[in-house]
Design an enzyme around this catalytic site. Sequence first.
Site, PDB file in Angstrom:
ATOM      1  N   ALA A  25     -20.670  -4.037  -6.235  1.00  0.00           N
ATOM      2  CA  ALA A  25     -19.529  -3.620  -7.068  1.00  0.00           C
ATOM      3  C   ALA A  25     -19.904  -3.722  -8.533  1.00  0.00           C
ATOM      4  O   ALA A  25     -20.682  -4.589  -8.934  1.00  0.00           O
ATOM      5  CB  ALA A  25     -18.310  -4.505  -6.791  1.00  0.00           C
TER       6      ALA A  25
ATOM      7  N   TYR B 219     -25.122   6.060  -2.644  1.00  0.00           N
ATOM      8  CA  TYR B 219     -26.132   5.819  -1.606  1.00  0.00           C
ATOM      9  C   TYR B 219     -26.929   7.098  -1.310  1.00  0.00           C
ATOM     10  O   TYR B 219     -28.147   7.047  -1.160  1.00  0.00           O
ATOM     11  CB  TYR B 219     -25.488   5.280  -0.327  1.00  0.00           C
ATOM     12  CG  TYR B 219     -24.650   4.027  -0.536  1.00  0.00           C
ATOM     13  CD1 TYR B 219     -25.034   3.052  -1.463  1.00  0.00           C
ATOM     14  CD2 TYR B 219     -23.464   3.814   0.178  1.00  0.00           C
ATOM     15  CE1 TYR B 219     -24.257   1.914  -1.676  1.00  0.00           C
ATOM     16  CE2 TYR B 219     -22.695   2.682  -0.023  1.00  0.00           C
ATOM     17  CZ  TYR B 219     -23.085   1.743  -0.954  1.00  0.00           C
ATOM     18  OH  TYR B 219     -22.328   0.623  -1.164  1.00  0.00           O
TER      19      TYR B 219
ATOM     20  N   ASN C  49     -14.842   6.226   0.912  1.00  0.00           N
ATOM     21  CA  ASN C  49     -15.367   5.685  -0.349  1.00  0.00           C
ATOM     22  C   ASN C  49     -16.396   6.645  -0.973  1.00  0.00           C
ATOM     23  O   ASN C  49     -17.597   6.408  -0.976  1.00  0.00           O
ATOM     24  CB  ASN C  49     -15.984   4.297  -0.111  1.00  0.00           C
ATOM     25  CG  ASN C  49     -16.212   3.544  -1.415  1.00  0.00           C
ATOM     26  OD1 ASN C  49     -16.215   4.143  -2.497  1.00  0.00           O
ATOM     27  ND2 ASN C  49     -16.419   2.244  -1.318  1.00  0.00           N
TER      28      ASN C  49
ATOM     29  N   GLU D 113     -23.027  -0.416   5.633  1.00  0.00           N
ATOM     30  CA  GLU D 113     -21.851   0.285   6.156  1.00  0.00           C
ATOM     31  C   GLU D 113     -20.911   0.569   4.996  1.00  0.00           C
ATOM     32  O   GLU D 113     -20.805  -0.242   4.085  1.00  0.00           O
ATOM     33  CB  GLU D 113     -21.094  -0.594   7.162  1.00  0.00           C
ATOM     34  CG  GLU D 113     -21.692  -0.603   8.542  1.00  0.00           C
ATOM     35  CD  GLU D 113     -22.112  -2.009   8.938  1.00  0.00           C
ATOM     36  OE1 GLU D 113     -21.729  -2.966   8.241  1.00  0.00           O
ATOM     37  OE2 GLU D 113     -22.852  -2.144   9.920  1.00  0.00           O
TER      38      GLU D 113
END
Length: 158
Positions: A84, A129, A122, A117
């Site tokens: 985050a 990613y 999101n 995961e």
Amino acid sequence: MRRPVDSDPAAGLSFRRAGREDVDRVLEIEKEGFLHPWSRELVERELDHAWSRLLLAEDGPGGAVVGYIVFWIVHDEVHVLNVASAVAARRRGVGRALMIAAEEEGRRRGARLSTLEVRRSNTPAISLYLALGYRQIGVRPNYYAEEKEDAIVMVKQL
Ligand SMILES: CC(C)(COP(=O)(O)OP(=O)(O)OC[C@H]1O[C@@H](n2cnc3c(N)ncnc32)[C@H](O)[C@@H]1OP(=O)(O)O)[C@@H](O)C(=O)NCCC(=O)NCCS
């Protein structure tokens, strides 16, 4: 081609492992970023596991903590549990730099694979990613039970 960290917009960042004194700041960023933030107990537990790393990104050495990543290194695998960045520090390369730092530590310690995961909804995280070279290898249906939301399983060879 992947940009090296030192030519990343986040080049001003430095990284260090978190200690107990950093947990309050981690929890602040956690609350900003997640519907179901990790509890203090959960964060502190990661500090105690030999296989777990909680790495902080600071705005320069000793500067404000602007993000963090939690990952495990087990055998030849890095597993990213959590990443985050503070809301005020988004879209300036913090998340990317933290992911690269975790991958590099994994590589140094013999990891060949990185896995994670992510919630299907999101989009920011999935975009991050994908940009780093992760690919989707599966779905865990209703993995996030409270919202009955699927997890996308992603993998990258290191
Ligand atoms: C996901 C998260 C960590 C990204 O952090 P960040 O520091 O803003 O990301 P970066 O600035 O390093 O972004 C790197 C790349 O990711 C992608 N990306 C990041 N945020 C994005 C967004 N909101 N929309 C689309 N793509 C996004 C882009 O490809 C971006 O590159 P670009 O800025 O050159 O276009 C951040 O949004 C966050 O903390 N979210 C809440 C917590 C969370 O969901 N964590 C993931 C748990 S699995």
